[in-house]
Design an enzyme around this catalytic site. Structure first.
Site, PDB file in Angstrom:
ATOM      1  N   ASN A  43       0.827  -1.208   0.000  1.00  0.00           N
ATOM      2  CA  ASN A  43       0.000   0.000   0.000  1.00  0.00           C
ATOM      3  C   ASN A  43       0.859   1.254   0.000  1.00  0.00           C
ATOM      4  O   ASN A  43       0.497   2.261  -0.626  1.00  0.00           O
ATOM      5  CB  ASN A  43      -0.915   0.001   1.223  1.00  0.00           C
ATOM      6  CG  ASN A  43      -1.874   1.169   1.219  1.00  0.00           C
ATOM      7  OD1 ASN A  43      -2.799   1.228   0.410  1.00  0.00           O
ATOM      8  ND2 ASN A  43      -1.672   2.110   2.126  1.00  0.00           N
ATOM      9  N   HIS A  71       3.449   5.974  -9.841  1.00  0.00           N
ATOM     10  CA  HIS A  71       2.814   4.662  -9.736  1.00  0.00           C
ATOM     11  C   HIS A  71       1.845   4.422 -10.883  1.00  0.00           C
ATOM     12  O   HIS A  71       1.776   3.306 -11.418  1.00  0.00           O
ATOM     13  CB  HIS A  71       2.088   4.539  -8.396  1.00  0.00           C
ATOM     14  CG  HIS A  71       1.234   3.315  -8.288  1.00  0.00           C
ATOM     15  ND1 HIS A  71      -0.114   3.311  -8.615  1.00  0.00           N
ATOM     16  CD2 HIS A  71       1.529   2.037  -7.925  1.00  0.00           C
ATOM     17  CE1 HIS A  71      -0.604   2.105  -8.452  1.00  0.00           C
ATOM     18  NE2 HIS A  71       0.361   1.309  -8.023  1.00  0.00           N
ATOM     19  N   HIS A  92      15.897   5.004 -10.274  1.00  0.00           N
ATOM     20  CA  HIS A  92      16.355   5.736  -9.084  1.00  0.00           C
ATOM     21  C   HIS A  92      17.882   5.695  -8.959  1.00  0.00           C
ATOM     22  O   HIS A  92      18.511   6.717  -8.658  1.00  0.00           O
ATOM     23  CB  HIS A  92      15.712   5.141  -7.826  1.00  0.00           C
ATOM     24  CG  HIS A  92      14.295   5.570  -7.608  1.00  0.00           C
ATOM     25  ND1 HIS A  92      13.229   5.004  -8.273  1.00  0.00           N
ATOM     26  CD2 HIS A  92      13.758   6.525  -6.796  1.00  0.00           C
ATOM     27  CE1 HIS A  92      12.113   5.573  -7.875  1.00  0.00           C
ATOM     28  NE2 HIS A  92      12.398   6.502  -6.993  1.00  0.00           N
TER      29      HIS A  92
END
Length: 557
Positions: A415, A425, A460
């Protein structure tokens, strides 16, 4: 008359007696209800108070139950509205397709997954923090962070006054971090000009002649190859070469590299969402090819989303006071981060490479880095995901402000990944996860999730490696190892406060590891530079051996 009075009498009987009402004694020491007055005329005060407290507790429980029911009903109502709005859009979507398509063509059409019928749905909604800041209790937490910033400023001024005998107001770290800004602006203008012309021009040329062309496959291969060449060379290699060639400082590197990644994701979304529409139009033959206008594409390049749509929900007006406030908050977060590094990071890591690299030093470094790491995490979230994106959304009248959700309430890492950065996302979910499942026939869901983690981790680590000037894959290992493990261990079935505590503890510890290891490596590259490093030297962490080179120089007279 008796029949008419019957219902009234029955209604009177069902009225309950209030516990606070005194009953009358019948002369035998007992009343017709709960006893309130004894036979000698003394009131049972304790009994009355106890009954009133019981009634108050019942009312509070009833209030809590009613609020829960109301909240659930409101959520169901909003979800039903969203579903109904989606259903209302389906006629326009179906009318977009040719009515003469056969069943085989319609099955191909469903596999192409046009964005209107299965993609992200944009609706009018505010950012969560804007709603929470209207509550005084939540706004107080914001005031506490402002008070901490004031204390950071005062402590810096006092220490400088004691050490220097005067107030030192220079910002050497900020000046260094944002160096070469004119060249940064020129690089960004070149990147933006190229993405405005090349992807849209290639798509326009390909789509305009695709329906009438006899060599559709060849034309598609040539256009796709040109687009991939532009993505890899024009947006991928050239900005990175400029950054490394000119030795941009960290903050300037982040501006260029993050914009590079953002524009590449936007270009992919534009092509991915519009190519299926052209293919569908070509199958219909009588349906004209739908090509987005340049103004729609230009709006998308500035809009705070990575999912292309021809139109988005818009607000009626621009609140310029709101825009000014958000940009001032971004500036405040920048100075906040400056004082965090000046007061908490630089004094700690300046001399850490002089110490022997062992377990004790590492443990102390990690735990001393947790506080600055957490502050940097909060500042990055608030400055970019809330202030920066909301400022641009307000200037563009972009109405869907769900750039994040309540990630702080997450009891699972699954979550947390979905709610921390909704903008990224959505892109990963639509163009990596769902496209992988579409190509694999909705099989290998675990492999699709692994692809999402890999793409995110590589992106990243690429940003950090270019901006810091060294390769130290700490974040990549945390993503691919601990991130994957926690994603399956702390899954959505984990509920309760204890799992939220576990998530925050691991998140704090991870931030401490990142700040510690990357800061050590940064200073190691400054203290122990290599004249002609080999390829293995570039891959080997410099902080592991830097103390061995510094110690003899420090010990020598």
């Amino acid at each position: 008359m008796a029949k008419s009075e019957g219902p009234a009498l029955r209604s009177r009987r069902v009225i309950p007696k209030m516990p606070g009402i005194l009953a009358v004694d019948d002369g035998n020491g007992s009343s017709n209800g709960d006893p309130r007055i004894t036979s000698n005329g003394n009131m049972e005060v304790e009994h009355v108070i106890r009954k009133k407290l019981q009634l108050k507790m019942k009312v509070e429980h009833l209030k809590a139950d009613l609020m829960k029911q109301l909240d659930s009903q409101v959520n169901e109502f909003v979800d039903s509205l969203i579903e109904e709005s989606t259903c209302l859009d389906t006629p326009s979507v179906s009318s977009f397709f040719s009515p003469t398509l056969c069943d085989k063509e319609r099955s191909k059409l469903r596999q192409l997954r046009t964005p209107q019928d299965q993609g992200k749905l944009f609706v009018v909604r505010r950012s969560l923090l804007d709603e929470l800041f209207e509550v005084n209790h939540i706004r107080t937490i914001y005031h506490m962070f402002i008070a901490l910033l004031i204390l950071f400023i005062l402590s810096t001024l006092v220490v400088d006054f004691i050490d220097e005998g005067r107030l030192v107001l220079d910002f050497d770290l900020l000046v260094y971090a944002f160096g070469q800004l004119p060249l940064v602006v020129c690089t960004w203008l070149c990147m933006f000009s190229s993405i405005l012309v090349v992807p849209y021009g290639l798509f326009h040329l390909w789509a305009g002649q695709y329906q009438a062309s006899r060599h559709r496959a060849l034309r598609s291969v040539m256009a796709g190859s040109a687009f991939l060449l532009y993505q890899g060379l024009g947006l991928g290699f050239l900005p990175t070469y400029v950054v490394l060639k000119n030795g941009f400082p960290p903050a300037s590197c982040f501006i260029v590299i993050l914009e590079q990644v953002r524009l590449m994701m936007k270009a992919h979304s534009f092509v991915r969402e519009n190519v299926p529409r052209v293919l569908v139009s070509a199958q219909g033959k009588k349906t004209p090819v739908v090509i987005p206008q340049l103004t729609q594409y230009l709006y998308f390049l500035f809009a705070p989303t990575l999912i292309y749509r021809d139109s988005y929900p818009r607000n009626p007006v621009i609140r310029w006071g709101y825009v000014t406030t958000k940009f001032l908050q971004v500036l405040g977060c920048l100075f906040y981060a400056y004082y965090v590094f000046v007061r908490l990071c630089i004094p700690q890591f300046r001399s850490i490479n002089l110490q022997l690299f062992d377990l004790r030093v590492m443990v102390l470094c990690v735990f001393n880095s947790i506080l600055p790491g957490v502050l940097v995490l909060f500042l990055a979230f608030f400055a970019f995901l809330h202030c920066w994106l909301n400022a641009f959304a307000e200037m563009l009248r972009f109405a869907d402000r769900m750039f994040y959700k309540d990630w702080w309430n997450s009891t699972s890492y699954a979550n947390y990944y979905r709610t921390w950065n909704v903008v990224v996302h959505d892109w990963l979910y639509n163009y990596i996860y769902r496209d992988f499942l579409w190509m694999s026939g909705k099989r290998f869901r675990a492999t699709a999730m692994l692809c999402v983690f890999t793409v995110s981790a590589v992106a990243h680590e690429y940003v950090l490696a270019i901006c810091f000037g060294f390769f130290y894959p700490v974040l990549f290992c945390l993503f691919m190892c601990f991130g994957m493990v926690f994603n399956f261990i702390l899954h959505d079935r984990r509920k309760g406060p204890i799992w939220n505590v576990i998530m925050w503890t691991s998140l704090f510890l991870g931030q401490g590891v990142l700040i510690c290891l990357y800061s050590q490596e940064w200073y190691a590259h400054r203290y122990c530079p290599l004249q002609e490093p080999s390829f293995l030297d570039l891959l080997k962490p410099r902080s592991w051996t830097c103390h061995q080179q510094i110690a003899p120089a420090v010990d020598s007279p």
